[in-house]
Design a protein around this motif. Sequence first.
Motif, PDB file in Angstrom:
ATOM      1  N   PRO A 136       0.838  -1.206   0.000  1.00 33.04           N
ATOM      2  CA  PRO A 136       0.000   0.000   0.000  1.00 33.04           C
ATOM      3  C   PRO A 136       0.877   1.262   0.000  1.00 33.04           C
ATOM      4  N   PRO A 137       0.376   2.349  -0.582  1.00 31.08           N
ATOM      5  CA  PRO A 137       1.146   3.598  -0.622  1.00 31.08           C
ATOM      6  C   PRO A 137       1.566   4.087   0.766  1.00 31.08           C
ATOM      7  N   GLU A 138       0.728   3.854   1.771  1.00 29.42           N
ATOM      8  CA  GLU A 138       1.065   4.289   3.124  1.00 29.42           C
ATOM      9  C   GLU A 138       2.294   3.549   3.652  1.00 29.42           C
ATOM     10  N   PHE A 139       2.385   2.254   3.349  1.00 29.99           N
ATOM     11  CA  PHE A 139       3.534   1.466   3.778  1.00 29.99           C
ATOM     12  C   PHE A 139       4.798   1.980   3.107  1.00 29.99           C
ATOM     13  N   LYS A 140       4.710   2.252   1.808  1.00 32.04           N
ATOM     14  CA  LYS A 140       5.867   2.765   1.075  1.00 32.04           C
ATOM     15  C   LYS A 140       6.327   4.097   1.657  1.00 32.04           C
ATOM     16  N   ALA A 141       5.366   4.994   1.898  1.00 32.59           N
ATOM     17  CA  ALA A 141       5.697   6.319   2.431  1.00 32.59           C
ATOM     18  C   ALA A 141       6.329   6.194   3.819  1.00 32.59           C
ATOM     19  N   ASP A 142       5.797   5.321   4.641  1.00 31.89           N
ATOM     20  CA  ASP A 142       6.355   5.122   5.978  1.00 31.89           C
ATOM     21  C   ASP A 142       7.758   4.524   5.913  1.00 31.89           C
ATOM     22  N   ALA A 143       7.984   3.612   4.990  1.00 33.79           N
ATOM     23  CA  ALA A 143       9.301   3.006   4.832  1.00 33.79           C
ATOM     24  C   ALA A 143      10.322   4.057   4.398  1.00 33.79           C
ATOM     25  N   VAL A 144       9.942   4.896   3.460  1.00 32.67           N
ATOM     26  CA  VAL A 144      10.833   5.968   2.998  1.00 32.67           C
ATOM     27  C   VAL A 144      11.118   6.935   4.145  1.00 32.67           C
ATOM     28  N   ALA A 145      10.085   7.322   4.874  1.00 40.49           N
ATOM     29  CA  ALA A 145      10.261   8.248   5.994  1.00 40.49           C
ATOM     30  C   ALA A 145      11.170   7.646   7.065  1.00 40.49           C
ATOM     31  N   LEU A 146      11.022   6.366   7.329  1.00 35.83           N
ATOM     32  CA  LEU A 146      11.871   5.698   8.312  1.00 35.83           C
ATOM     33  C   LEU A 146      13.326   5.744   7.870  1.00 35.83           C
ATOM     34  N   TYR A 147      13.579   5.428   6.616  1.00 34.22           N
ATOM     35  CA  TYR A 147      14.950   5.466   6.104  1.00 34.22           C
ATOM     36  C   TYR A 147      15.531   6.879   6.199  1.00 34.22           C
ATOM     37  N   LEU A 148      14.747   7.871   5.812  1.00 38.21           N
ATOM     38  CA  LEU A 148      15.247   9.248   5.786  1.00 38.21           C
ATOM     39  C   LEU A 148      15.362   9.873   7.175  1.00 38.21           C
ATOM     40  N   SER A 149      14.677   9.323   8.159  1.00 42.08           N
ATOM     41  CA  SER A 149      14.647   9.930   9.488  1.00 42.08           C
ATOM     42  C   SER A 149      15.913   9.713  10.310  1.00 42.08           C
ATOM     43  N   TYR A 170      19.945   1.297   3.808  1.00 43.89           N
ATOM     44  CA  TYR A 170      18.838   0.644   3.103  1.00 43.89           C
ATOM     45  C   TYR A 170      18.672  -0.774   3.635  1.00 43.89           C
ATOM     46  N   ALA A 171      19.779  -1.472   3.790  1.00 46.26           N
ATOM     47  CA  ALA A 171      19.722  -2.871   4.212  1.00 46.26           C
ATOM     48  C   ALA A 171      19.104  -3.024   5.594  1.00 46.26           C
ATOM     49  N   SER A 172      19.487  -2.162   6.542  1.00 47.75           N
ATOM     50  CA  SER A 172      18.973  -2.323   7.905  1.00 47.75           C
ATOM     51  C   SER A 172      17.485  -1.993   7.988  1.00 47.75           C
ATOM     52  N   VAL A 173      17.047  -0.955   7.295  1.00 48.42           N
ATOM     53  CA  VAL A 173      15.623  -0.607   7.299  1.00 48.42           C
ATOM     54  C   VAL A 173      14.817  -1.689   6.586  1.00 48.42           C
ATOM     55  N   ALA A 174      15.307  -2.125   5.441  1.00 45.66           N
ATOM     56  CA  ALA A 174      14.600  -3.159   4.677  1.00 45.66           C
ATOM     57  C   ALA A 174      14.488  -4.450   5.479  1.00 45.66           C
ATOM     58  N   ARG A 175      15.555  -4.827   6.152  1.00 43.46           N
ATOM     59  CA  ARG A 175      15.530  -6.047   6.968  1.00 43.46           C
ATOM     60  C   ARG A 175      14.481  -5.921   8.074  1.00 43.46           C
ATOM     61  N   ASP A 176      14.429  -4.761   8.734  1.00 37.22           N
ATOM     62  CA  ASP A 176      13.446  -4.552   9.801  1.00 37.22           C
ATOM     63  C   ASP A 176      12.008  -4.622   9.290  1.00 37.22           C
ATOM     64  N   LEU A 231      13.343  -0.902  -1.359  1.00 36.67           N
ATOM     65  CA  LEU A 231      13.370   0.328  -0.560  1.00 36.67           C
ATOM     66  C   LEU A 231      14.154   1.416  -1.278  1.00 36.67           C
ATOM     67  N   ARG A 232      15.293   1.065  -1.852  1.00 42.38           N
ATOM     68  CA  ARG A 232      16.109   2.051  -2.565  1.00 42.38           C
ATOM     69  C   ARG A 232      15.320   2.685  -3.703  1.00 42.38           C
ATOM     70  N   LEU A 233      14.559   1.885  -4.431  1.00 45.37           N
ATOM     71  CA  LEU A 233      13.748   2.415  -5.528  1.00 45.37           C
ATOM     72  C   LEU A 233      12.630   3.319  -5.013  1.00 45.37           C
ATOM     73  N   TRP A 234      12.012   2.952  -3.903  1.00 46.68           N
ATOM     74  CA  TRP A 234      10.956   3.797  -3.324  1.00 46.68           C
ATOM     75  C   TRP A 234      11.520   5.152  -2.914  1.00 46.68           C
ATOM     76  N   VAL A 235      12.706   5.149  -2.318  1.00 53.30           N
ATOM     77  CA  VAL A 235      13.333   6.414  -1.903  1.00 53.30           C
ATOM     78  C   VAL A 235      13.676   7.246  -3.140  1.00 53.30           C
TER      79      VAL A 235
END
Length: 66
Positions: free
Chosen positions: A7-20, A26-32, A40-44
């Motif tokens: 869902p778009p919300e999940f993607k946005a939250d994942a990007v925000a988590l990485y950028l925060s 990328y690897a640590s956020v994606a693994r979590d 994740l890299r493509l979403w960012v």
Amino acid sequence: MAMKSYPPEFKADAVALYLSDPARTYASVARDLGINRETLRLWVKEARADGTAGAKKAGPAKKPAS
């Protein structure tokens, strides 16, 4: 292998988590989140291209010398 749909919300939250957090990769956020690092890299990349993501902060700002 089947493509997963997120869902778009999940993607946005994942990007925000990485950028925060500048210490996260990328690897640590994606693994979590249980997603592929490249996904994740493509979403960012997409979020930055369409202006919906800010730049990853480099850490706390230092005060200029007087």
